[in-house]
Scaffold this active site. Sequence first.
Site, PDB file in Angstrom:
ATOM      1  CG  ASP A   8      -1.976  -1.071   1.164  1.00  0.00           C
ATOM      2  OD1 ASP A   8      -2.032  -1.802   0.159  1.00  0.00           O
ATOM      3  OD2 ASP A   8      -2.752  -1.196   2.132  1.00  0.00           O
ATOM      4  CG  ASP A 129     -13.504  -1.843  -0.960  1.00  0.00           C
ATOM      5  OD1 ASP A 129     -12.911  -2.933  -0.992  1.00  0.00           O
ATOM      6  OD2 ASP A 129     -13.163  -0.866  -1.647  1.00  0.00           O
TER       7      ASP A 129
END
Length: 242
Positions: A8, A129
């Site tokens: 990330d 998500d």
Amino acid sequence: MIVFPAIDLKGGQVVRLAEGDMDRATVYADDPAAQALLFAEAGAEHLHVVDLDGAFAGKPENAEAVEYIIENFPGYVQLGGGIRNRETVERWFDLGVARLVIGTAALKDPQFVKDMAREFEGGIVVAVDARDGFVATEGWAEKSDMPVIDLARRFEDAGVASLLFTDVGRDGMLTGCNIDATVDLARAVDIPVIASGGVKGIDEIHVLALHAQDGIEGVITGRAIYDGRLDLATAIRIANRG
């Protein structure tokens, strides 16, 4: 089952967030490409990269770091974060990304995602998500009124490669992956599902691998690897064995 170690990116650094909160970031490395090579040395053939800044900005923000990763990692790079238009999609595929993960646009502009999935066969992954059973968007900062299963079924006939399911409340928290919800989703749709969010140890890798026949294609893990709680080479071996 594929194990995707995660990189990330925030400000060009490798970080992990707690519950998707940009203000709760832990920095793990300053050289993303070097980190990608370490994962390759452990046996990883797939890599999951997220441009966190891009997810919030709606356009690529860590392009240089991503390009270095693509150049140095010998396997397949799956990239998400800030992918909202055709120009961005074409640019990343031209640079060598294997698959692109689209989240916010899947909710707000589903036709765009369907068009890209049909044009770039096998190259588009839809991020589902979840926060309390509803779809989270804009880098997980907003919760919609769209149930997760409704979003997933919207793309069943669109030709997307996979669904990436993340329980946002567990991501980066090492509280355990929401295996039940992930498997339920995989059984409910005809699209392969990648598990993500909160993976904390090898037991979860084993259980998820046992559900490969239910449609679990892979699992993404980040903090558990960086913190030394999960050995990547062992996870890959177990995932391959099932």
